[in-house]
Design a protein around this motif. Structure first.
Motif, PDB file in Angstrom:
ATOM      1  N   ALA A   1       0.818  -1.208   0.000  1.00  8.76           N
ATOM      2  CA  ALA A   1       0.000   0.000   0.000  1.00  8.76           C
ATOM      3  C   ALA A   1       0.856   1.264   0.000  1.00  8.76           C
ATOM      4  CB  ALA A   1      -0.929   0.001   1.211  1.00  8.76           C
ATOM      5  N   GLY A   2       2.123   1.121   0.387  1.00 11.04           N
ATOM      6  CA  GLY A   2       3.030   2.260   0.349  1.00 11.04           C
ATOM      7  C   GLY A   2       2.687   3.362   1.325  1.00 11.04           C
ATOM      8  N   VAL A   3       2.142   2.994   2.498  1.00  8.14           N
ATOM      9  CA  VAL A   3       1.730   3.981   3.502  1.00  8.14           C
ATOM     10  C   VAL A   3       2.649   3.877   4.713  1.00  8.14           C
ATOM     11  CG1 VAL A   3      -0.136   4.685   5.048  1.00  8.14           C
ATOM     12  CG2 VAL A   3      -0.667   3.884   2.745  1.00  8.14           C
ATOM     13  N   ASN A   4       3.044   5.023   5.267  1.00  7.40           N
ATOM     14  CA  ASN A   4       3.856   5.025   6.483  1.00  7.40           C
ATOM     15  C   ASN A   4       2.944   4.836   7.692  1.00  7.40           C
ATOM     16  OD1 ASN A   4       6.327   5.493   5.174  1.00  7.40           O
ATOM     17  ND2 ASN A   4       5.922   7.695   5.103  1.00  7.40           N
ATOM     18  N   ILE A   5       3.170   3.758   8.418  1.00  7.40           N
ATOM     19  CA  ILE A   5       2.347   3.466   9.594  1.00  7.40           C
ATOM     20  C   ILE A   5       3.260   3.199  10.792  1.00  7.40           C
ATOM     21  CG2 ILE A   5       0.380   2.589   8.288  1.00  7.40           C
ATOM     22  CD1 ILE A   5       2.579   0.086  10.059  1.00  7.40           C
ATOM     23  N   ASP A   6       2.663   3.254  11.971  1.00  9.16           N
ATOM     24  CA  ASP A   6       3.353   2.870  13.205  1.00  9.16           C
ATOM     25  C   ASP A   6       2.557   1.755  13.866  1.00  9.16           C
ATOM     26  OD1 ASP A   6       5.497   4.820  13.224  1.00  9.16           O
ATOM     27  OD2 ASP A   6       3.951   6.325  13.638  1.00  9.16           O
ATOM     28  N   ILE A   7       3.282   0.888  14.578  1.00  7.26           N
ATOM     29  CA  ILE A   7       2.616  -0.142  15.371  1.00  7.26           C
ATOM     30  C   ILE A   7       2.383   0.437  16.760  1.00  7.26           C
ATOM     31  CG2 ILE A   7       2.747  -2.472  16.296  1.00  7.26           C
ATOM     32  CD1 ILE A   7       2.529  -2.324  13.232  1.00  7.26           C
ATOM     33  N   ASP A   8       1.123   0.603  17.134  1.00  6.83           N
ATOM     34  CA  ASP A   8       0.749   1.227  18.393  1.00  6.83           C
ATOM     35  C   ASP A   8       0.810   0.250  19.560  1.00  6.83           C
ATOM     36  OD1 ASP A   8      -0.208   3.570  19.785  1.00  6.83           O
ATOM     37  OD2 ASP A   8      -2.144   2.576  19.970  1.00  6.83           O
ATOM     38  N   GLY A   9       1.113  -1.002  19.284  1.00  6.56           N
ATOM     39  CA  GLY A   9       1.210  -2.017  20.325  1.00  6.56           C
ATOM     40  C   GLY A   9       0.666  -3.343  19.835  1.00  6.56           C
ATOM     41  N   CYS A  10       1.179  -4.427  20.418  1.00  4.53           N
ATOM     42  CA  CYS A  10       0.767  -5.787  20.039  1.00  4.53           C
ATOM     43  C   CYS A  10       0.426  -6.566  21.298  1.00  4.53           C
ATOM     44  CB  CYS A  10       1.893  -6.509  19.302  1.00  4.53           C
ATOM     45  SG  CYS A  10       2.596  -5.622  17.902  1.00  4.53           S
ATOM     46  N   ASP A  11      -0.582  -7.412  21.189  1.00  3.08           N
ATOM     47  CA  ASP A  11      -0.962  -8.304  22.289  1.00  3.08           C
ATOM     48  C   ASP A  11      -1.045  -9.726  21.755  1.00  3.08           C
ATOM     49  OD1 ASP A  11      -1.337  -6.192  24.183  1.00  3.08           O
ATOM     50  OD2 ASP A  11      -3.300  -5.784  23.276  1.00  3.08           O
ATOM     51  N   LEU A  12      -0.625 -10.676  22.589  1.00  2.00           N
ATOM     52  CA  LEU A  12      -0.737 -12.092  22.252  1.00  2.00           C
ATOM     53  C   LEU A  12      -1.271 -12.814  23.471  1.00  2.00           C
ATOM     54  CD1 LEU A  12      -0.150 -14.280  20.107  1.00  2.00           C
ATOM     55  CD2 LEU A  12       2.110 -14.562  21.159  1.00  2.00           C
TER      56      LEU A  12
ATOM     57  N   ARG B   1      -2.078  -3.429  16.699  1.00  2.00           N
ATOM     58  CA  ARG B   1      -2.731  -2.124  16.534  1.00  2.00           C
ATOM     59  C   ARG B   1      -1.868  -1.235  15.631  1.00  2.00           C
ATOM     60  NH1 ARG B   1      -2.972  -3.595  21.732  1.00  2.00           N
ATOM     61  NH2 ARG B   1      -1.306  -2.182  22.410  1.00  2.00           N
ATOM     62  N   VAL B   2      -2.456  -0.786  14.547  1.00  2.00           N
ATOM     63  CA  VAL B   2      -1.759   0.013  13.547  1.00  2.00           C
ATOM     64  C   VAL B   2      -2.332   1.428  13.560  1.00  2.00           C
ATOM     65  CG1 VAL B   2      -1.292   0.278  11.075  1.00  2.00           C
ATOM     66  CG2 VAL B   2      -1.312  -2.014  12.103  1.00  2.00           C
ATOM     67  N   VAL B   3      -1.462   2.437  13.528  1.00  2.00           N
ATOM     68  CA  VAL B   3      -1.913   3.819  13.477  1.00  2.00           C
ATOM     69  C   VAL B   3      -1.142   4.557  12.387  1.00  2.00           C
ATOM     70  CG1 VAL B   3      -0.276   4.590  15.251  1.00  2.00           C
ATOM     71  CG2 VAL B   3      -2.347   5.928  14.813  1.00  2.00           C
ATOM     72  N   CYS B   4      -1.811   5.469  11.734  1.00  2.00           N
ATOM     73  CA  CYS B   4      -1.179   6.293  10.694  1.00  2.00           C
ATOM     74  C   CYS B   4      -1.408   7.762  11.052  1.00  2.00           C
ATOM     75  CB  CYS B   4      -1.768   5.979   9.319  1.00  2.00           C
ATOM     76  SG  CYS B   4      -1.022   6.957   7.982  1.00  2.00           S
ATOM     77  N   GLU B   5      -0.393   8.388  11.643  1.00  2.00           N
ATOM     78  CA  GLU B   5      -0.544   9.771  12.092  1.00  2.00           C
ATOM     79  C   GLU B   5      -0.553  10.751  10.929  1.00  2.00           C
ATOM     80  OE1 GLU B   5       1.988  10.800  15.325  1.00  2.00           O
ATOM     81  OE2 GLU B   5       1.295   9.132  16.588  1.00  2.00           O
ATOM     82  N   GLN B   6      -0.190  10.272   9.722  1.00  2.00           N
ATOM     83  CA  GLN B   6      -0.296  11.121   8.539  1.00  2.00           C
ATOM     84  C   GLN B   6      -1.748  11.349   8.135  1.00  2.00           C
ATOM     85  OE1 GLN B   6       2.088   8.954   5.688  1.00  2.00           O
ATOM     86  NE2 GLN B   6       3.872  10.256   6.059  1.00  2.00           N
TER      87      GLN B   6
END
Length: 382
Positions: free
Chosen positions: A157-168, A176-181
């Motif tokens: 998709a070519g989008v800059n994202i951040d991982i806001d946290g992972c749970d297992l 959890r994925v966040v895109c502050e752009q």
């Protein structure tokens, strides 16, 4: 024998690298084996696999026979498949191991079906762990494969994202994925709100970011799902929009053990993962979009302005309908008061901020998923 199952390889609010390492370790230890009822018997509070085929994996060939200690999820599968009331089976495990053994073996002896046992290999003299007892129609979609396929969809998709946290957890994986752009102002939604954690004012930090949650279950606790998620800048509260989620269920043709190994054909695996990659790419196109974000903010704002004149009564009614516990109800009321927003929107914020404080990841994600319903219940006077 001990009846306490240690939680195998779980994490809360982990980073992507930590989650990846945990999943690789689980993947290396997994034992997925089709079994007939005659190949399973209870020995005390353990399950013993008899004459089951070896498991072929990247690590080599693994003997699948031996003892496995069931998790609570596995007990739930046994109870469901064998028609044993789950509370009764759990009570037997805790207090009457001999009756636990007798009940399971009696019903297995009268059964001619095939099942799928998902386990983790033991080490040395330590028994393995029986993670789930499932239908032989269960389609295996492993967390590690889901994670890598989803990240490939992000790359495409070519989008800059951040991982806001992972749970297992034993039930599910959450990323959890966040895109502050992709952000939008929500001044009306946040004008009266302040963070219960820092006291920062929403009026000074009125941004909402776009994002989504990737989740999957390896143990029959739900489908692979991509759910849109909005993230409030002022307190990092997240709210998921479950009505718009994409789902891919774990149901397919029966497993074929080929007489020697448990594995789906490479063609089937490839098609599953290609679909997950494509769904992730499509989710990004849909959910990481300014128009989508502003539409959802507008919908939230329309319901959020309803004034709450009796917080105790409203929050008690809302939390009762959502089946929150008494402790959760008290925490939501406390966060509502600290948040200072005496509206239906304040109830929503209180639910999502409390979700951040909960140690159990499954409960936290379920609470976050209920936040929008809490908003609408509060706006309607519960």
């Amino acid at each position: 024998m001990s009846t306490v199952v240690p939680v195998p390889l779980t994490a809360r609010n982990a980073g992507l690298a930590e989650l990846h390492a945990l999943l690789r370790d689980q993947h290396a230890r997994k034992v997925d084996v089709p079994v007939t009822a005659a190949q399973v018997r209870a020995v005390g509070t353990h399950l013993q696999l008899i004459d089951t085929p070896p498991v072929l994996s990247e690590a080599g060939v693994t003997d699948s026979t031996g003892l496995y200690l069931p998790t609570e999820i596995c007990d739930q599968g046994l109870a469901d498949k064998l028609g044993i009331p789950l509370p009764y089976l759990r009570r037997l495990r805790a207090h009457q191991p001999a009756l636990y053994e007798a009940n399971i073996n009696t019903w297995l002896q009268a059964d001619d079906r095939r099942f799928l046992l998902r386990g983790l290999r033991g080490t040395g003299d330590t028994p393995g762990i029986a993670r789930a007892f499932l239908s032989d129609r269960y389609k295996i979609i492993d967390n590690l494969d889901v994670l890598m396929a989803a990240l490939d969809g992000v790359r495409l998709a070519g989008v800059n994202i951040d991982i806001d946290g992972c749970d297992l957890t034993e039930h599910r994986m959450y990323v959890r994925v966040v895109c502050e752009q992709v952000a939008a102002l929500a001044p009306e939604l946040l004008k009266n709100y302040r963070s219960p954690f820092t006291g920062a004012a929403g009026a000074d930090n009125p941004l909402v970011f776009a994002g989504f949650v990737i989740s999957n279950s390896e143990t029959g606790c739900g489908a692979f799902t991509i759910t849109p998620r909005l993230l409030v800048q002022v307190c990092r509260n997240g709210m998921t929009i479950t009505a718009d989620a994409h789902r891919h269920v774990h149901l397919g043709g029966r497993l074929d053990d080929g007489g020697s190994a448990v594995r789906w054909s490479s063609d089937t695996q490839d098609k599953n993962l290609q679909l997950i990659t494509a769904q992730t790419r499509d989710a990004i196109t849909t959910f990481l979009d300014t128009d989508y974000l502003t539409t959802k903010i507008r919908e939230l704002t329309a319901a959020a302005g309803a004034e709450i004149t009796d917080p105790d009564t409203t929050i008690q009614a809302v939390t009762s309908k959502l089946r929150f516990t008494d402790d959760q109800q008290r925490e939501i009321l406390r966060h509502f008061i600290r948040g200072g927003d005496l509206t239906a929107g304040g109830v929503m914020h209180a639910v999502t901020s409390v979700a951040q404080t909960i140690d159990d990841a499954d409960t936290a994600h379920e609470m976050e998923a209920q936040a929008l319903r809490a908003l609408h219940l509060a706006a309607a006077g519960a």
